[in-house]
Design an enzyme around this catalytic site. Structure first.
Site, PDB file in Angstrom:
ATOM      1  N   ARG A   1     -13.136  -2.923  18.514  1.00  0.00           N
ATOM      2  CA  ARG A   1     -12.449  -3.708  19.553  1.00  0.00           C
ATOM      3  C   ARG A   1     -11.886  -2.801  20.645  1.00  0.00           C
ATOM      4  O   ARG A   1     -12.070  -3.046  21.842  1.00  0.00           O
ATOM      5  CB  ARG A   1     -11.301  -4.523  18.908  1.00  0.00           C
ATOM      6  N   ARG A   2     -11.202  -1.741  20.238  1.00  0.00           N
ATOM      7  CA  ARG A   2     -10.585  -0.848  21.228  1.00  0.00           C
ATOM      8  C   ARG A   2     -11.656  -0.102  22.021  1.00  0.00           C
ATOM      9  O   ARG A   2     -11.585  -0.004  23.254  1.00  0.00           O
ATOM     10  CB  ARG A   2      -9.661   0.149  20.529  1.00  0.00           C
TER      11      ARG A   2
ATOM     12  N   LYS B   1      -2.682  -8.175  10.488  1.00  0.00           N
ATOM     13  CA  LYS B   1      -3.965  -7.781  11.069  1.00  0.00           C
ATOM     14  C   LYS B   1      -4.991  -7.349  10.023  1.00  0.00           C
ATOM     15  O   LYS B   1      -6.196  -7.511  10.228  1.00  0.00           O
ATOM     16  CB  LYS B   1      -3.652  -6.636  12.037  1.00  0.00           C
ATOM     17  N   ASP B   2      -4.538  -6.801   8.907  1.00  0.00           N
ATOM     18  CA  ASP B   2      -5.452  -6.323   7.866  1.00  0.00           C
ATOM     19  C   ASP B   2      -5.788  -7.396   6.832  1.00  0.00           C
ATOM     20  O   ASP B   2      -6.520  -7.125   5.885  1.00  0.00           O
ATOM     21  CB  ASP B   2      -4.835  -5.109   7.148  1.00  0.00           C
TER      22      ASP B   2
ATOM     23  N   THR C   1      -1.576  10.911   9.631  1.00  0.00           N
ATOM     24  CA  THR C   1      -2.782  11.746   9.634  1.00  0.00           C
ATOM     25  C   THR C   1      -3.404  11.777  11.026  1.00  0.00           C
ATOM     26  O   THR C   1      -3.800  12.832  11.533  1.00  0.00           O
ATOM     27  CB  THR C   1      -3.817  11.170   8.641  1.00  0.00           C
ATOM     28  N   ARG C   2      -3.502  10.630  11.657  1.00  0.00           N
ATOM     29  CA  ARG C   2      -4.130  10.574  12.990  1.00  0.00           C
ATOM     30  C   ARG C   2      -3.331  11.370  14.007  1.00  0.00           C
ATOM     31  O   ARG C   2      -3.896  12.070  14.844  1.00  0.00           O
ATOM     32  CB  ARG C   2      -4.229   9.117  13.466  1.00  0.00           C
TER      33      ARG C   2
ATOM     34  N   ARG D   1       0.865  -1.179   0.000  1.00  0.00           N
ATOM     35  CA  ARG D   1       0.000   0.000   0.000  1.00  0.00           C
ATOM     36  C   ARG D   1       0.903   1.231   0.000  1.00  0.00           C
ATOM     37  O   ARG D   1       2.105   1.136   0.234  1.00  0.00           O
ATOM     38  CB  ARG D   1      -0.914  -0.021   1.228  1.00  0.00           C
TER      39      ARG D   1
ATOM     40  N   ARG E   1      -9.916   8.710  11.621  1.00  0.00           N
ATOM     41  CA  ARG E   1      -9.526   7.864  10.488  1.00  0.00           C
ATOM     42  C   ARG E   1      -8.256   8.413   9.844  1.00  0.00           C
ATOM     43  O   ARG E   1      -7.778   9.476  10.197  1.00  0.00           O
ATOM     44  CB  ARG E   1     -10.658   7.821   9.440  1.00  0.00           C
ATOM     45  N   GLY E   2      -7.777   7.666   8.899  1.00  0.00           N
ATOM     46  CA  GLY E   2      -6.581   8.073   8.173  1.00  0.00           C
ATOM     47  C   GLY E   2      -5.391   7.241   8.623  1.00  0.00           C
ATOM     48  O   GLY E   2      -5.486   6.472   9.587  1.00  0.00           O
ATOM     49  N   ASN E   3      -4.288   7.372   7.918  1.00  0.00           N
ATOM     50  CA  ASN E   3      -3.109   6.603   8.312  1.00  0.00           C
ATOM     51  C   ASN E   3      -2.488   7.205   9.578  1.00  0.00           C
ATOM     52  O   ASN E   3      -2.966   8.216  10.092  1.00  0.00           O
ATOM     53  CB  ASN E   3      -2.119   6.488   7.148  1.00  0.00           C
TER      54      ASN E   3
ATOM     55  N   SER F   1     -11.661   1.812  16.107  1.00  0.00           N
ATOM     56  CA  SER F   1     -11.754   0.372  16.215  1.00  0.00           C
ATOM     57  C   SER F   1     -12.829  -0.027  17.221  1.00  0.00           C
ATOM     58  O   SER F   1     -12.836   0.451  18.358  1.00  0.00           O
ATOM     59  CB  SER F   1     -10.380  -0.155  16.635  1.00  0.00           C
TER      60      SER F   1
ATOM     61  N   SER G   1       0.849   3.899   2.065  1.00  0.00           N
ATOM     62  CA  SER G   1       1.105   4.616   3.318  1.00  0.00           C
ATOM     63  C   SER G   1       2.566   4.440   3.739  1.00  0.00           C
ATOM     64  O   SER G   1       3.228   3.458   3.367  1.00  0.00           O
ATOM     65  CB  SER G   1       0.183   4.104   4.424  1.00  0.00           C
TER      66      SER G   1
ATOM     67  N   CYS H   1     -18.565 -11.382   9.302  1.00  0.00           N
ATOM     68  CA  CYS H   1     -18.454 -10.015   9.819  1.00  0.00           C
ATOM     69  C   CYS H   1     -17.226  -9.939  10.715  1.00  0.00           C
ATOM     70  O   CYS H   1     -16.848 -10.916  11.345  1.00  0.00           O
ATOM     71  CB  CYS H   1     -19.667  -9.673  10.672  1.00  0.00           C
TER      72      CYS H   1
ATOM     73  N   THR I   1     -10.248   6.742  18.410  1.00  0.00           N
ATOM     74  CA  THR I   1     -10.026   5.416  17.821  1.00  0.00           C
ATOM     75  C   THR I   1     -11.228   5.092  16.968  1.00  0.00           C
ATOM     76  O   THR I   1     -12.340   5.521  17.268  1.00  0.00           O
ATOM     77  CB  THR I   1      -9.828   4.308  18.874  1.00  0.00           C
TER      78      THR I   1
HETATM   79  N1  LIG Z   1      -5.847  -0.547  11.244  1.00  0.00           N
HETATM   80  C1  LIG Z   1      -4.770  -0.050  10.455  1.00  0.00           C
HETATM   81  C2  LIG Z   1      -3.470  -0.625  10.846  1.00  0.00           C
HETATM   82  N2  LIG Z   1      -3.041  -1.765  10.302  1.00  0.00           N
HETATM   83  C3  LIG Z   1      -1.824  -2.089  10.863  1.00  0.00           C
HETATM   84  C4  LIG Z   1      -1.504  -1.102  11.777  1.00  0.00           C
HETATM   85  C5  LIG Z   1      -0.299  -1.047  12.619  1.00  0.00           C
HETATM   86  C6  LIG Z   1       0.658  -2.199  12.499  1.00  0.00           C
HETATM   87  C7  LIG Z   1       0.137  -3.497  13.032  1.00  0.00           C
HETATM   88  O1  LIG Z   1      -0.827  -3.540  13.809  1.00  0.00           O
HETATM   89  O2  LIG Z   1       0.704  -4.535  12.673  1.00  0.00           O
HETATM   90  C8  LIG Z   1      -2.532  -0.157  11.755  1.00  0.00           C
HETATM   91  C9  LIG Z   1      -2.618   1.090  12.540  1.00  0.00           C
HETATM   92  C10 LIG Z   1      -3.107   0.881  13.946  1.00  0.00           C
HETATM   93  O3  LIG Z   1      -3.950   0.018  14.199  1.00  0.00           O
HETATM   94  O4  LIG Z   1      -2.675   1.636  14.824  1.00  0.00           O
END
Ligand SMILES: NCc1[nH]cc(CCC(=O)O)c1CC(=O)O
Length: 325
Positions: free
Chosen positions: A136-137, A85-86, A159-160, A10, A154-156, A134, A12, A249, A132
């Site tokens: 989960r968080r 994670k993604d 950006t956050r 990607r 949001r954002g990378n 998320s 970013s 989901c 956040t």
């Molecule tokens: N959700 C986006 C994302 N995907 C991976 C990371 C960070 C690196 C990782 O978790 O491996 C992040 C940012 C975050 O959650 O802070």
């Protein structure tokens, strides 16, 4: 001329930094080849204003790069480097994870706005605004810290962090993955590392996963030299747990895993309701030597969580999502 192997990423900064880590490990093992990084924007990079769970599709971060993986044109790539994670737990049939690499610190981290003196969640005043997006968080923190407010961000990562420092945005702090901050040299911004019971991390968080075409024996043979076996076993178990719980989901699943040098894997897991009022917690520990055993441990832990009430929490979440759409 020596062969060139192309790694997709990607766009970013974090994605590129992570892809550079993989390219450097490959170059060290295979100095006879060239390794080139190809970047591409994904759907997930473009949708900045909506909560991610409102996108039913699970390949927000992978589809555009997968197109390059199967392409035969000049844009084609040999592998994609992801934050594990993604990566969806079920990949399209033609692809697989060729390697999981050594994991950075998997925990979530607190980053407090730099003009505030607070260091930890317990020091933050009531009404503090936690940034956040998320589920989960948010769910886990609502459970332990009901006095806080939550605001989507949001954002990378860059950006956050910029939004956090802008007083007009009103954030007191952010919760981010420590791994991403550390890889971008923002480790100095971390004021607290979070862990169980306050915050369990996302499945695969901190680990890099490399996606390839099934049947691409050459690329697989390169990856076999850089994979990390203990991390592969831990992440296989975490992803198996997640796969067993999600019915198409994404689920607010938190984990905390440790594998000892003699192969005993301990995973603690939680499913928390979005309002933080209910939670199902479970823990399993077992000697693991193969990926099959890791898969089984994940499934067994999922069943244990379901028997602790995770099923009702998940049903409610799915019902709420359906009624939104
Ligand atoms: N959700 C986006 C994302 N995907 C991976 C990371 C960070 C690196 C990782 O978790 O491996 C992040 C940012 C975050 O959650 O802070």
């Amino acid at each position: 001329m020596s062969r060139t192997i192309r790694l997709g990423s990607r766009t970013s900064k974090l994605a590129v930094a992570q892809t550079e880590i993989v390219a450097a490990s490959l170059k060290e093992q295979f100095p006879q080849y060239n390794f080139e990084i190809v970047t591409k924007t994904t759907l997930g990079d473009n949708v900045q204003n909506m909560p991610l769970y409102s996108f039913g599709g699970k390949s927000l971060w992978t589809s555009e790069l997968e197109e390059l993986l199967v392409s035969t044109g000049p844009e084609s790539i040999d592998m994609i480097v992801h934050s594990l994670k993604d990566v969806p737990t079920n990949l399209p049939d033609e692809f697989k994870i060729g390697a999981v690499l050594d994991r950075a610190d998997p925990r979530d981290a607190l980053v407090v706005r730099s003009d505030l003196a607070y260091k930890s969640l317990s020091e933050l005043p009531s009404g503090s605004v936690i940034g956040t997006s998320s589920v989960r968080r948010t769910a886990q923190l609502r459970r332990r810290f009901p006095q806080f407010q939550f605001k989507v961000v949001r954002g990378n990562i860059n950006t956050r962090l910029a939004k956090l420092e802008d007083p007009e945005q009103g954030y007191t702090c952010l919760i981010l993955a420590a791994a991403g901050l550390l890889r971008l040299d923002f480790g100095y911004k971390i004021t607290q590392y979070l862990s169980s019971p306050d915050m369990l991390y996302a499945v695969g968080q901190g680990a890099l996963g490399v996606e390839i075409k099934k049947g691409d024996g050459f690329t697989q043979s390169l990856l076999d030299k850089i994979r990390d076996i203990p991390t592969t076993l831990v992440c296989t178990a975490e992803r198996s747990l997640m796969r067993s719980l999600e019915g198409g989901c994404s689920v607010p699943l938190g984990v905390e895993s440790n594998i000892s040098s003699d192969g005993v894997l301990i995973i603690e897991a939680c499913i928390t309701s979005v309002d933080g009022n209910e939670a199902a917690l479970s823990k399993l520990s077992r000697m693991i030597t193969t990926e099959e055993e890791a898969e089984t441990l994940g499934k067994d832990l999922a069943n244990q969580l379901l028997s602790q009430g995770a099923g009702t929490i998940l049903e409610k979440i799915n019902y709420e999502k359906l009624s939104q759409s």
